[in-house]
Design an enzyme around this catalytic site. Structure first.
Site, PDB file in Angstrom:
ATOM      1  N   LYS A 127       0.736  -1.194   0.091  1.00  0.00           N
ATOM      2  CA  LYS A 127      -0.165  -0.120  -0.093  1.00  0.00           C
ATOM      3  C   LYS A 127       0.874   1.439   0.258  1.00  0.00           C
ATOM      4  CE  LYS A 127      -4.291  -2.323   2.243  1.00  0.00           C
ATOM      5  NZ  LYS A 127      -5.240  -2.069   3.374  1.00  0.00           N
ATOM      6  N   TYR A 143     -12.121  -2.731  -3.918  1.00  0.00           N
ATOM      7  CA  TYR A 143     -13.129  -2.499  -2.611  1.00  0.00           C
ATOM      8  C   TYR A 143     -14.129  -2.434  -2.200  1.00  0.00           C
ATOM      9  CZ  TYR A 143      -8.354  -2.434  -0.409  1.00  0.00           C
ATOM     10  OH  TYR A 143      -6.853  -2.678   0.447  1.00  0.00           O
ATOM     11  N   ASN A 160      -2.428   0.162   6.395  1.00  0.00           N
ATOM     12  CA  ASN A 160      -1.112  -0.845   7.157  1.00  0.00           C
ATOM     13  C   ASN A 160      -0.604  -1.814   6.087  1.00  0.00           C
ATOM     14  OD1 ASN A 160      -3.765  -1.625   5.686  1.00  0.00           O
ATOM     15  ND2 ASN A 160      -5.064  -3.321   6.588  1.00  0.00           N
ATOM     16  N   HIS A 193      -2.306  -5.666   2.026  1.00  0.00           N
ATOM     17  CA  HIS A 193      -3.549  -6.182   2.058  1.00  0.00           C
ATOM     18  C   HIS A 193      -3.165  -7.334   1.227  1.00  0.00           C
ATOM     19  CE1 HIS A 193      -7.485  -7.312   0.564  1.00  0.00           C
ATOM     20  NE2 HIS A 193      -7.526  -7.524  -0.908  1.00  0.00           N
ATOM     21  N   GLU A 239      -9.681 -11.225  -7.502  1.00  0.00           N
ATOM     22  CA  GLU A 239      -8.837 -10.431  -7.370  1.00  0.00           C
ATOM     23  C   GLU A 239      -7.296  -9.987  -7.933  1.00  0.00           C
ATOM     24  OE1 GLU A 239      -9.549  -9.326  -2.485  1.00  0.00           O
ATOM     25  OE2 GLU A 239      -7.720  -9.689  -3.033  1.00  0.00           O
TER      26      GLU A 239
HETATM   27  P1  CMP Z   1      -7.106  -4.607   3.402  1.00  0.00           P
HETATM   28  O1  CMP Z   1      -7.005  -5.955   3.962  1.00  0.00           O
HETATM   29  O2  CMP Z   1      -6.895  -4.182   2.175  1.00  0.00           O
HETATM   30  O3  CMP Z   1      -9.120  -4.382   3.609  1.00  0.00           O
HETATM   31  C1  CMP Z   1      -9.840  -3.401   3.727  1.00  0.00           C
HETATM   32  C2  CMP Z   1      -9.291  -2.519   4.215  1.00  0.00           C
HETATM   33  O4  CMP Z   1     -10.131  -1.505   5.084  1.00  0.00           O
HETATM   34  C3  CMP Z   1      -8.248  -3.135   5.098  1.00  0.00           C
HETATM   35  O5  CMP Z   1      -6.849  -3.548   4.938  1.00  0.00           O
HETATM   36  C4  CMP Z   1      -8.017  -1.886   6.670  1.00  0.00           C
HETATM   37  O6  CMP Z   1      -6.410  -1.027   5.631  1.00  0.00           O
HETATM   38  C5  CMP Z   1      -9.021  -1.213   5.699  1.00  0.00           C
HETATM   39  N1  CMP Z   1     -10.267  -0.819   7.113  1.00  0.00           N
HETATM   40  C6  CMP Z   1      -9.948   0.398   8.117  1.00  0.00           C
HETATM   41  N2  CMP Z   1     -10.995   0.398   8.743  1.00  0.00           N
HETATM   42  C7  CMP Z   1     -11.500  -1.217   8.515  1.00  0.00           C
HETATM   43  C8  CMP Z   1     -12.144  -2.197  10.502  1.00  0.00           C
HETATM   44  N3  CMP Z   1     -13.163  -1.500  11.240  1.00  0.00           N
HETATM   45  N4  CMP Z   1     -12.322  -3.327   9.783  1.00  0.00           N
HETATM   46  C9  CMP Z   1     -11.567  -3.745   8.512  1.00  0.00           C
HETATM   47  N5  CMP Z   1     -10.757  -3.088   7.512  1.00  0.00           N
HETATM   48  C10 CMP Z   1     -10.828  -1.785   8.258  1.00  0.00           C
END
Ligand code: CMP
Length: 140
Positions: free
Chosen positions: A10, A50, A113, A116, A127
């Site tokens: 990311k 998403y 974070n 993904h 995906e």
């Molecule tokens: P990712 O695995 O990319 O999938 C969706 C993303 O939404 C997740 O990582 C997080 O970076 C983001 N996100 C933000 N808030 C939340 C939450 N409460 N629960 C899950 N994903 C979240």
């Protein structure tokens, strides 16, 4: 069995200049990069990718973040690749991620974070197809 999974480094991790360190962890775990592209997602791209999260309260922040800079997108292949990648990444919230995981070591927040990874075989297939035509996937 041998699986493929979609992995995204990311914008936060790209900005931190740790693409190589993250790819090295995949390789050290026996996962092979069989497709890769660096790209700037549009809001439309991020929203479509998403789409399952469209109704979630964090959707707008998620899209804002994913278009904030370039991402590195790759397909990883290997034995049990989907779970292996999830184990390497650690929990979605870096504060809850186990020591030594990518998110514990490189991520700042649940939004920023670092990575993904697909969560199941069906989502991995969807995906991967979103980013890569089969002819750009190099499995040998
Ligand atoms: P990712 O695995 O990319 O999938 C969706 C993303 O939404 C997740 O990582 C997080 O970076 C983001 N996100 C933000 N808030 C939340 C939450 N409460 N629960 C899950 N994903 C979240």
């Amino acid at each position: 069995s041998v699986q493929r999974t979609l992995s995204i480094i990311k914008p936060d991790a790209v900005a931190k200049n740790v693409i190589g360190q993250i790819l090295a962890r995949f390789e050290q775990a026996g996962l092979k990069v069989i497709a890769a592209r660096m790209m700037q997602l549009s809001r439309e791209d991020a929203g479509r990718f998403y789409a399952v999260h469209k109704e979630r309260p964090f959707f707008k922040d998620l899209v804002d973040f994913m278009v904030s800079g370039p991402v590195m997108v790759q397909v990883l292949e290997g034995e049990n690749a989907i779970q292996k990648n999830r184990d390497l990444m650690g929990a979605t919230d870096p504060k809850k991620a186990d020591k030594g995981t990518i998110r514990a070591d490189f991520a700042e927040s649940i939004d920023a974070n670092a990575v993904h990874g697909s969560d199941a075989p069906e989502t991995a297939a969807t995906e991967i197809a979103f980013f890569f035509p089969e002819m750009n996937i190099h499995s040998r």
